[in-house]
Write a protein that holds these residues in place. Structure first.
Motif, PDB file in Angstrom:
ATOM      1  N   ALA A 112       8.519  22.899  32.862  1.00 17.85           N
ATOM      2  CA  ALA A 112       8.105  24.214  33.476  1.00 17.85           C
ATOM      3  C   ALA A 112       6.764  24.087  33.939  1.00 17.85           C
ATOM      4  O   ALA A 112       6.378  24.756  35.286  1.00 17.85           O
ATOM      5  N   GLU A 113       5.975  23.500  33.453  1.00 14.94           N
ATOM      6  CA  GLU A 113       4.572  23.168  34.139  1.00 14.94           C
ATOM      7  C   GLU A 113       4.708  22.157  34.846  1.00 14.94           C
ATOM      8  O   GLU A 113       3.962  22.390  36.147  1.00 14.94           O
ATOM      9  N   ILE A 114       5.429  21.324  35.040  1.00 11.02           N
ATOM     10  CA  ILE A 114       5.615  20.150  36.114  1.00 11.02           C
ATOM     11  C   ILE A 114       6.135  21.009  37.355  1.00 11.02           C
ATOM     12  O   ILE A 114       5.379  20.653  38.398  1.00 11.02           O
ATOM     13  N   ILE A 115       6.732  21.853  37.288  1.00  5.77           N
ATOM     14  CA  ILE A 115       7.535  22.346  38.675  1.00  5.77           C
ATOM     15  C   ILE A 115       6.689  23.507  39.088  1.00  5.77           C
ATOM     16  O   ILE A 115       6.833  24.198  39.916  1.00  5.77           O
ATOM     17  N   GLY A 116       5.576  23.933  38.289  1.00  5.76           N
ATOM     18  CA  GLY A 116       4.774  25.106  38.527  1.00  5.76           C
ATOM     19  C   GLY A 116       5.300  26.246  38.655  1.00  5.76           C
ATOM     20  O   GLY A 116       4.817  27.374  39.124  1.00  5.76           O
ATOM     21  N   ASN A 122      13.720  22.656  50.928  1.00  2.00           N
ATOM     22  CA  ASN A 122      14.145  23.803  51.561  1.00  2.00           C
ATOM     23  C   ASN A 122      13.821  24.965  50.737  1.00  2.00           C
ATOM     24  O   ASN A 122      13.738  25.228  49.697  1.00  2.00           O
ATOM     25  N   GLY A 123      12.951  25.966  51.659  1.00  2.56           N
ATOM     26  CA  GLY A 123      12.377  27.225  51.174  1.00  2.56           C
ATOM     27  C   GLY A 123      10.960  26.922  50.624  1.00  2.56           C
ATOM     28  O   GLY A 123      10.580  28.110  50.204  1.00  2.56           O
ATOM     29  N   LEU A 124      10.485  25.914  50.371  1.00  2.24           N
ATOM     30  CA  LEU A 124       9.076  25.527  49.719  1.00  2.24           C
ATOM     31  C   LEU A 124       7.910  25.704  50.858  1.00  2.24           C
ATOM     32  O   LEU A 124       8.131  25.407  52.153  1.00  2.24           O
ATOM     33  N   ASP A 125       7.163  26.107  50.573  1.00  7.09           N
ATOM     34  CA  ASP A 125       5.715  26.556  51.327  1.00  7.09           C
ATOM     35  C   ASP A 125       4.964  25.381  51.393  1.00  7.09           C
ATOM     36  O   ASP A 125       5.267  24.310  50.493  1.00  7.09           O
ATOM     37  N   PRO A 126       3.931  25.257  52.187  1.00  9.41           N
ATOM     38  CA  PRO A 126       3.079  23.964  52.061  1.00  9.41           C
ATOM     39  C   PRO A 126       2.578  23.166  50.947  1.00  9.41           C
ATOM     40  O   PRO A 126       2.572  22.241  50.424  1.00  9.41           O
ATOM     41  N   VAL A 127       2.122  24.425  49.933  1.00  9.31           N
ATOM     42  CA  VAL A 127       1.751  23.884  48.509  1.00  9.31           C
ATOM     43  C   VAL A 127       2.853  23.470  47.801  1.00  9.31           C
ATOM     44  O   VAL A 127       2.813  22.535  46.988  1.00  9.31           O
TER      45      VAL A 127
END
Length: 312
Positions: free
Chosen positions: A117-121, A161-166
């Motif tokens: 959960a922490e790794i994937i933010g 897919n669907g991810l913002d730049p961050v």
């Protein structure tokens, strides 16, 4: 490096239609492998065979030495996978979704779920219902379920897919971390060529159910530190003789009726000058752009991008 995935002469047909025509490649531990091709090239069919959803008609697929046809459970026990739109239970929380996947794997601790959960933010949103998640958050959660067992082979189909730049930058970090720390082999199928170029060290080009080429991007990035040109001349032998003696010219090759070469930045006018001194006629002289998009067009679509050299 040990071979994690070995695909050997794999073929797949549906009825009389040959979808995959004898493809072979391997991915070693720590390697980030891009899988590129246009729509209908055979990418999805290949991935479905790699994760055991469909069986090849011939050839073999081995994961950590286990044949997926003969030792399916042992082979797939080493695999984590995320497809373009991962299926999640919207009425459950992010944590509860990961718990469900953990039960299927059978050897995932609560601590590992917290770590993922922490790794994937998603640490601060992991207890929210998934139906409240954005597409990017669902994509992160899908990546999380693939990471639960620290897979030796991580297969990602359109993972950004669907991810913002961050989110995309976080994705790159996670993938590199898996490759270096866990020595996982990572296979990424994507239509976003710039993203593949950013994160992968090797790429395979597939079209018409055939692997057209497998190339190292690390080698290409090294070459890209120099400028690449093509020269057309009726005096091929004499021109090659002159070019190979110049200290700022590299990789001179007779490419059918033209000469390809690399040279130090800003030296193109010097090349023309040296050829003219030797009374060698130059009918064409242009720069080629060796980024992944150009290479994709060259191999898969049969095209080749080119410019006339600007610095004369």
């Amino acid at each position: 490096m040990a071979v994690v995935l070995e695909v050997k002469d794999v073929k797949k047909h549906i009825g009389k239609r040959q979808i995959i025509k004898g493809i072979s490649f391997d991915i070693k531990e720590g390697q980030i492998f891009g899988f590129l091709g246009p729509n209908g090239a055979g990418k999805t069919t290949t991935i479905r065979m790699l994760v055991g959803l469909i069986a090849p008609n011939s050839g073999s697929i081995k994961i950590m030495g286990h044949d997926i046809q003969k030792e399916k459970e042992k082979a797939l026990g080493n695999v984590g996978c995320i497809v373009e739109n991962p299926d999640m239970y919207g009425f459950l929380t992010g944590r509860e979704n990961l718990v469900q996947y953990a039960k299927m794997y059978g050897n995932v601790t609560k601590e590992r779920i917290d770590e993922v959960a922490e790794i994937i933010g998603l640490k601060d949103r992991i207890n929210d219902k998934v139906k409240k998640y954005s597409l990017g958050m669902k994509q992160r959660l899908g990546l999380g379920q693939a990471l639960l067992v620290k897979p030796k082979l991580l297969i990602l189909d359109e993972p950004t897919n669907g991810l913002d730049p961050v989110g995309i930058m976080d994705f790159r970090k996670i993938v590199r971390q898996m490759a270096t720390e866990n020595k996982s082999a990572v296979m990424i199928s994507s239509h976003i060529l710039a993203e593949i170029q950013q994160v992968c060290d090797t790429v395979a080009f597939i079209n018409g159910g055939e692997i057209k080429s497998v190339e190292s991007l690390n080698d290409k990035k090294t070459k890209d530190a120099k400028e690449n040109f093509v020269i057309a001349t009726p005096n091929m032998v004499e021109a090659i003789g002159v070019l190979t003696k110049l200290p700022f010219v590299y990789d001179v090759k007779d490419d059918k009726d033209k000469i390809s070469l690399s040279l130090d930045t800003g030296k193109s006018s010097k090349v023309v000058s040296e050829l003219m001194k030797a009374n060698i006629e130059v009918s064409e002289f242009y720069k080629t752009h060796k980024n992944l998009e150009d290479r994709f067009m060259q191999i898969v679509e049969g095209g080749e991008a080119k410019d006339v050299a600007a610095d004369k």
